[in-house]
Design a protein around this motif. Structure first.
Motif, short mmCIF file in Angstrom:
data_model
loop_
_atom_site.label_atom_id
_atom_site.label_comp_id
_atom_site.label_asym_id
_atom_site.label_seq_id
_atom_site.Cartn_x
_atom_site.Cartn_y
_atom_site.Cartn_z
N VAL A 124 -8.04 5.11 14.99
CA VAL A 124 -9.16 4.83 14.10
C VAL A 124 -8.86 3.69 13.14
N ALA A 125 -7.63 3.59 12.64
CA ALA A 125 -7.30 2.51 11.70
C ALA A 125 -7.43 1.16 12.38
N GLN A 126 -6.97 1.05 13.62
CA GLN A 126 -7.08 -0.21 14.35
C GLN A 126 -8.53 -0.56 14.62
N ARG A 127 -9.32 0.44 15.01
CA ARG A 127 -10.74 0.18 15.26
C ARG A 127 -11.45 -0.31 14.00
N LEU A 128 -11.11 0.30 12.88
CA LEU A 128 -11.74 -0.08 11.62
C LEU A 128 -11.41 -1.54 11.27
N TYR B 15 -18.51 6.20 9.82
CA TYR B 15 -17.96 7.37 10.49
C TYR B 15 -16.45 7.24 10.71
N TYR B 16 -15.97 6.01 10.91
CA TYR B 16 -14.52 5.83 10.98
C TYR B 16 -13.87 6.17 9.64
N MET B 17 -14.55 5.77 8.54
CA MET B 17 -14.01 6.09 7.22
C MET B 17 -13.96 7.60 7.01
N ARG B 18 -15.00 8.29 7.46
CA ARG B 18 -15.00 9.76 7.35
C ARG B 18 -13.80 10.36 8.12
N THR B 19 -13.54 9.74 9.29
CA THR B 19 -12.41 10.22 10.09
C THR B 19 -11.10 10.04 9.33
N MET B 20 -10.93 8.86 8.72
CA MET B 20 -9.68 8.56 8.02
C MET B 20 -9.52 9.39 6.75
N GLU B 21 -10.64 9.83 6.16
CA GLU B 21 -10.53 10.72 5.00
C GLU B 21 -9.88 12.04 5.38
N ILE B 22 -10.07 12.43 6.62
CA ILE B 22 -9.46 13.67 7.11
C ILE B 22 -8.04 13.42 7.59
N ASP B 23 -7.84 12.36 8.36
CA ASP B 23 -6.52 12.06 8.91
C ASP B 23 -6.40 10.56 9.10
N GLN C 207 -13.93 18.22 12.81
CA GLN C 207 -14.72 17.21 12.11
C GLN C 207 -14.25 15.81 12.45
N ALA C 208 -12.93 15.61 12.43
CA ALA C 208 -12.40 14.28 12.73
C ALA C 208 -12.79 13.83 14.13
N GLN C 209 -12.76 14.76 15.09
CA GLN C 209 -13.14 14.42 16.46
C GLN C 209 -14.60 14.00 16.53
N PHE C 210 -15.47 14.76 15.87
CA PHE C 210 -16.90 14.42 15.86
C PHE C 210 -17.12 13.04 15.26
N TRP C 211 -16.58 12.78 14.04
CA TRP C 211 -16.84 11.51 13.36
C TRP C 211 -16.28 10.34 14.17
N TYR C 212 -15.14 10.53 14.77
CA TYR C 212 -14.52 9.46 15.55
C TYR C 212 -15.42 9.08 16.74
N GLU C 213 -15.91 10.08 17.47
CA GLU C 213 -16.72 9.79 18.66
C GLU C 213 -18.08 9.20 18.27
N LEU D 48 -24.48 18.31 10.87
CA LEU D 48 -23.17 18.65 11.41
C LEU D 48 -22.11 18.57 10.32
N GLY D 49 -22.21 17.56 9.46
CA GLY D 49 -21.24 17.37 8.40
C GLY D 49 -21.27 18.45 7.34
N ARG D 50 -22.40 19.14 7.23
CA ARG D 50 -22.51 20.18 6.21
C ARG D 50 -21.96 21.53 6.68
N LEU D 51 -21.58 21.63 7.95
CA LEU D 51 -21.04 22.88 8.47
C LEU D 51 -19.57 23.03 8.06
N ALA D 52 -19.15 24.27 7.90
CA ALA D 52 -17.75 24.54 7.55
C ALA D 52 -16.93 24.56 8.84
N LEU D 53 -16.43 23.39 9.23
CA LEU D 53 -15.68 23.26 10.48
C LEU D 53 -14.22 22.92 10.19
N PRO D 54 -13.32 23.28 11.10
CA PRO D 54 -11.92 22.84 10.94
C PRO D 54 -11.85 21.32 10.86
#
Length: 807
Positions: free
Chosen positions: A510-514, A496-504, A473-479, A463-469
């Motif tokens: 996500v920051a609180q969860r991390l 996966y939270y870190m991947r989310t934060m790299e995007i936004d 991507q952030a929604q997928f990694w967060y969930e 999933l991560g290797r696909l060219a997605l908006p």
């Protein structure tokens, strides 16, 4: 000196209306100088007055050859108004020959001369009247009265002809009363009408002249008594009863209007379209009228079945959610229809009506459980049909993907074994499938539920290797991160939270969860993972967006505006793409911003027109969003990036814009922020007007106040800039600016003190910047750009008709 003497002789004869001498002298001068435009003009005028129309027309054509029309304003500056009269003569000769379209084009070109050559208004009015366009005829007489009040006798005679042929033309009566009053003739004329009516006048026109006079003078009771009495004595006159019902609607007599429309519906059951259109008009004014909304829903069910009922419920939804009596009545009708379909075994219709009931009242009467029960009944048969179609080999690859997606949803809903679900989503995970991202995501969760963490992660990595908006991507990694956190794998959750934060870095919480994850990862064994609470699908949410994902799927960010972000999504219930507009976090606690955001939905929610973006729903709790029609395409701003647009394209777009805005204005809604960014272009052709966030409902309690200046300065009308009351003609000015920009590549005023220039400066003719712009089109644009609203077109419909006449 001889030539000068001839000119003086011609001028003297012209002023004395000695047309024979004018012809004699002008011929001599033209023989001497065939390009003497002034002599040719006087010759054409003299021929016209001598009824020598063929000769007059030929001279006009000759003038056009020696002095081609390029810029009429420059021509009048060089020649003076007198020597422009040949244009009027040419229009008159076209009229005499019955070539009305050419005549109207000539008269339209002369409109910028205002009161000069005023016969143009009278003759254009006669053409419109002969074509049955009473309102357009009256508009011409309005201009004649405005610029040449001394010609009131011509105006009155013309209006008398209009009301004889179309006695219910309100505009004609209003103008006639104004002219009569100014000329001191009103009392005598009204006395004559009253005597005619008392004597039992058979002339319907006099009845309406008197009735409209009473209305105009504020004597509504007398007017309605006159009209209602006449209607009672003429029960066979359906047109009269239409008029009376419309009048009652206009006067706010909703119950009387509804009763009239119902009677007409009983009389004309085979032609309900006109009835329904009137009832819709009442509904727009009275969205909380329970009997009316019930009538419309019942009518929709009878005429169009479930699909028509769906459209009706969507239109009534914002009001129904705020009005319990309305919601209860609509529910009653839908429940009755649902039970009737269920009794006859029409399960598809029953299912669709249950979905509508759930949409109308999500917590009501166990609709969800009934829907689930129906799914359990219908599901197996539907699954068999889908499986048969898939095995038939008759589907294209893309058709198969669509059917597989539906089949997967059915499998999940009916609790089919994981093996079957996995087999479907593995096919949907192919690179050629449009459902690949969602399929990989779902497969990963299924494998996690089975305790196959490595296999799940393998799918997540794909999933991560696909060219997605990035938003997707952030929604997928967060969930995925939340799921790993829930099953006791903080090490994986952290990744996966870190991947989310790299995007936004500000994505949801996500920051609180991390921060709340244990400092030291605590990996779980495979057996421990399997012993955790089973993972539900879809995964449970703990943030405000959970309510959005319950209803919508495949949420993808597609744009951003000043106040909100726009996402594309799939409505799970109605199975259609929608656009979700969320208010930005910065504005969530700004009462005015929230009110304006909600106002957009309220303003447009009752507008149902192919040229206006439809509003489906509004969510006023956190997160605040509007669900609206998804329009695949760009905007006119995108078209402008390529430079000026082709003239024919601009004309076609302008007609559609006028039609859509004309409809909105008839419903009492003024947009107030028309600009290229808010005109969406539909893939395959057409436009849709969006963003009614600054809209003003003209008689709905005042959404905005006089003195508030809102809009986009480069497109704002003078009265809007000054904070005065706006109406549909303010939108028309903005349309004029936009058409000017589409034709020339630039707005009329783009630098300096733009507000001052809009109020005081006249724009350069668009044809100066783009010679391809024909004079009639330029004249239409310039009329829309008049400083005073009353100098513009009386309505968008009138402007649209002129544009339509050019094609």
């Amino acid at each position: 000196m001889f030539g000068l003497g001839l000119s003086e002789k011609r001028d003297k004869a012209y002023n004395q209306r000695d047309w024979d001498t004018v012809i004699s002298v002008a011929r001599k001068q033209v023989q001497s100088d065939p390009q003497d435009v002034k002599a040719l003009n006087d010759l054409a005028v003299a021929y016209y007055h001598k009824k020598m129309l063929t000769e007059a027309h030929q001279i006009c054509q000759k003038i056009n050859e020696v002095n081609p029309i390029q810029d009429l304003s420059r021509q009048v500056a060089e020649l003076g108004v007198r020597y422009m009269r040949y244009h009027l003569v040419q229009g008159e000769t076209y009229y005499a020959r019955g070539n009305y379209d050419e005549a109207l084009r000539v008269f339209e070109r002369l409109r910028f001369l205002k009161g000069n050559l005023s016969d143009k208004f009278h003759r254009a009015a006669q053409i419109h009247l002969s074509r049955g366009h009473a309102d357009q005829a009256v508009s011409e007489y309005e201009q004649l009265w405005k610029w040449r009040p001394e010609r009131g006798d011509v105006v009155l005679k013309g209006l008398h002809a209009v009301t004889e042929k179309f006695p219910r033309t309100a505009k004609a009566h209003r103008l006639a009363v104004e002219v009569l009053k100014k000329r001191g003739q009103l009392n005598d004329t009204v006395n004559g009408w009253e005597q005619s009516v008392r004597a039992g006048a058979k002339d319907q026109a006099d009845i309406f002249r008197l009735g409209f006079y009473y209305q105009i003078e504020g004597q509504d009771a007398k007017a309605m008594e006159l009209f209602e009495g006449y209607a009672l004595s003429h029960p066979e006159d359906d047109g009269l009863h239409w008029f009376l019902a419309d009048l009652q609607l206009e006067r706010g007599q909703w119950d009387k209007a509804l009763a009239q429309y119902r009677q007409l519906m009983e009389k004309w059951p085979e032609n309900p379209d006109l009835i329904q259109a009137r009832l819709e008009r009442v509904a727009i004014q009275r969205p909380d009228n329970v009997p009316l909304q019930a009538e419309l829903l019942s009518l929709a069910l009878r005429r169009g079945g479930v699909e028509a009922a769906r459209a009706r419920v969507q239109a009534a939804l914002p009001t129904a959610r705020a009005s319990q009596p309305l919601r209860v009545e609509l529910e009653r009708i839908l429940v009755k229809a649902m039970q009737e379909h269920a009794d006859t075994g029409e399960l598809d219709a029953t299912h669709a009506l249950l979905e509508l009931l759930l949409l109308l009242n999500p917590s009501g009467q166990g609709y969800r459980s009934q829907l689930d029960q129906l799914d359990s009944v219908m599901g197996p048969q539907q699954i068999c049909e889908m499986e048969e179609r898939l095995s038939s080999g008759m589907l294209s690859e893309q058709e198969a993907f669509i059917l597989l997606s539906e089949l997967g949803e059915r499998y999940v809903k009916l609790g089919r074994p994981d093996e079957k679900i996995i087999a479907v989503y593995q096919q949907l995970a192919k690179p050629t499938s449009p459902y690949q991202p969602d399929a990989l995501f779902r497969l990963g969760f299924i494998f996690l539920r089975q305790g196959l963490v490595d296999l799940a992660e393998n799918h997540f990595e794909k999933l991560g290797r696909l060219a997605l908006p990035e938003s997707v991507q952030a929604q997928f990694w967060y969930e995925i991160g939340m799921t790993f956190e829930r099953i006791g794998r903080p090490d994986k959750a952290r990744d996966y939270y870190m991947r989310t934060m790299e995007i936004d870095v500000n994505y949801r919480d996500v920051a609180q969860r991390l921060r709340q994850l244990p400092v030291q990862p605590q990996p779980a064994t495979q057996a421990q993972t399997q012993s955790q609470t089973p993972i539900a699908w879809p995964p449970p949410q703990s943030d405000p967006m959970a309510v959005v994902r319950e209803r919508y799927d495949r949420i993808e960010k597609i744009g951003e505006g000043g106040m909100g972000s726009v996402f594309r999504a799939l409505d799970r219930v109605l199975r259609r793409d929608v656009a979700l507009k969320f208010i930005k976090k910065d504005f969530q606690y700004d009462n005015e911003a929230v009110a304006r955001f909600i106002r957009e939905a309220q303003a447009a929610s009752h507008l149902r027109h192919d040229g206006i973006v439809a509003i489906y729903d509004i969510h006023v709790k956190e997160p605040i969003y509007i669900a609206m029609e998804f329009v695949e395409g760009g905007s006119l701003r995108d078209e402008l990036k390529k430079g000026p647009c082709p003239v024919k394209l601009v004309q076609a777009l302008a007609v559609q814009i006028c039609d859509a805005l004309g409809y909105a204005h008839r419903q009492g809604i003024v947009h107030r922020d028309i600009k290229p960014d808010n005109i969406l272009t539909v893939k395959g052709g057409g436009i849709k007007i969006a963003d009614f966030g600054l809209a003003r409902i003209e008689e709905g309690g005042g959404m905005t106040k006089t003195g508030q200046v809102m809009g986009t300065p480069r497109y704002m009308a003078p009265e809007q800039i000054l904070g005065k009351t706006v109406d549909g003609r303010s939108d028309q000015y903005a349309v004029g600016v936009m058409l000017y920009e589409l034709l020339t590549g630039s707005v009329p005023f783009k630098d300096g003190d733009i507000a001052y220039r809009h109020i005081h400066e006249t724009p350069t003719l668009p044809g100066v910047f783009n010679p391809a712009v024909p004079a009639p089109l330029g004249a239409i644009v310039m009329r829309a750009l008049e400083k005073r609203p009353e100098d513009r077109y009386p309505s968008m419909d009138a402007m649209g008709r002129d544009l339509q006449a050019l094609s």
